[in-house]
Design an enzyme around this catalytic site. Sequence first.
Site, PDB file in Angstrom:
ATOM      1  N   ASP A   7     -17.810 -30.191  15.553  1.00 36.98           N
ATOM      2  CA  ASP A   7     -18.288 -29.542  14.328  1.00 36.98           C
ATOM      3  C   ASP A   7     -19.697 -29.039  14.637  1.00 36.98           C
ATOM      4  OD1 ASP A   7     -18.495 -28.714  11.649  1.00 36.98           O
ATOM      5  OD2 ASP A   7     -19.472 -30.596  11.104  1.00 36.98           O
ATOM      6  N   GLU A  67     -14.500 -25.829  15.175  1.00 35.48           N
ATOM      7  CA  GLU A  67     -14.360 -25.099  13.917  1.00 35.48           C
ATOM      8  C   GLU A  67     -14.830 -23.660  14.092  1.00 35.48           C
ATOM      9  OE1 GLU A  67     -14.910 -27.000   9.894  1.00 35.48           O
ATOM     10  OE2 GLU A  67     -16.729 -25.784  10.033  1.00 35.48           O
ATOM     11  N   ASP A 139     -20.720 -35.251   9.415  1.00 27.47           N
ATOM     12  CA  ASP A 139     -20.574 -34.393  10.599  1.00 27.47           C
ATOM     13  C   ASP A 139     -19.564 -34.974  11.588  1.00 27.47           C
ATOM     14  OD1 ASP A 139     -22.549 -32.336   9.949  1.00 27.47           O
ATOM     15  OD2 ASP A 139     -24.044 -33.903  10.246  1.00 27.47           O
TER      16      ASP A 139
END
Length: 164
Positions: A7, A67, A139
């Site tokens: 991420d 992502e 996160d």
Amino acid sequence: MRILGIDPGSRATGYGIVEQSCGGLRFIACGVIRPPCGGGLPERLRVIHGGLEEVIATHRPAVAAIEEVFVSVNPRSALILGHARGVAMLAAIGSGLAVHEYSARIVKQSVVGYGQAAKGQVQQMVRVLLSLLSPPSSDAADALAIAICHAHRHPHVPSGGRPR
């Protein structure tokens, strides 16, 4: 097969590693790479790159999932996020990993069942799916969700067999 979920962020890059086998998914590790406050963007990117290289060397994942960038309200933030994402992809590719990309909507849909799920819902489902005692930080949970999403979309195929 070990899957590294990433991420990306310029101030906090989450990572999560799960192991996919015939028995399902197993938690390996997760954390957040936080470059020092006050450093310029080039220094933050260097820290993210080095941190991910260390994670990859320590845990030896077979593949990475990250992502996709999305543009929210601030295009400058999206551009900076793109830099962090590029550095993360470079760390993975430089270590010989294939990189797969997923939108936030697809990740949430895969993990929670709803593409617009809140961060807290993602954290709780990651906790449940990986049998963790407590939910990881936001996160790290997002990174684990990305790894879980990849596992759901690419079932492990044991040698000589069908996906299980």
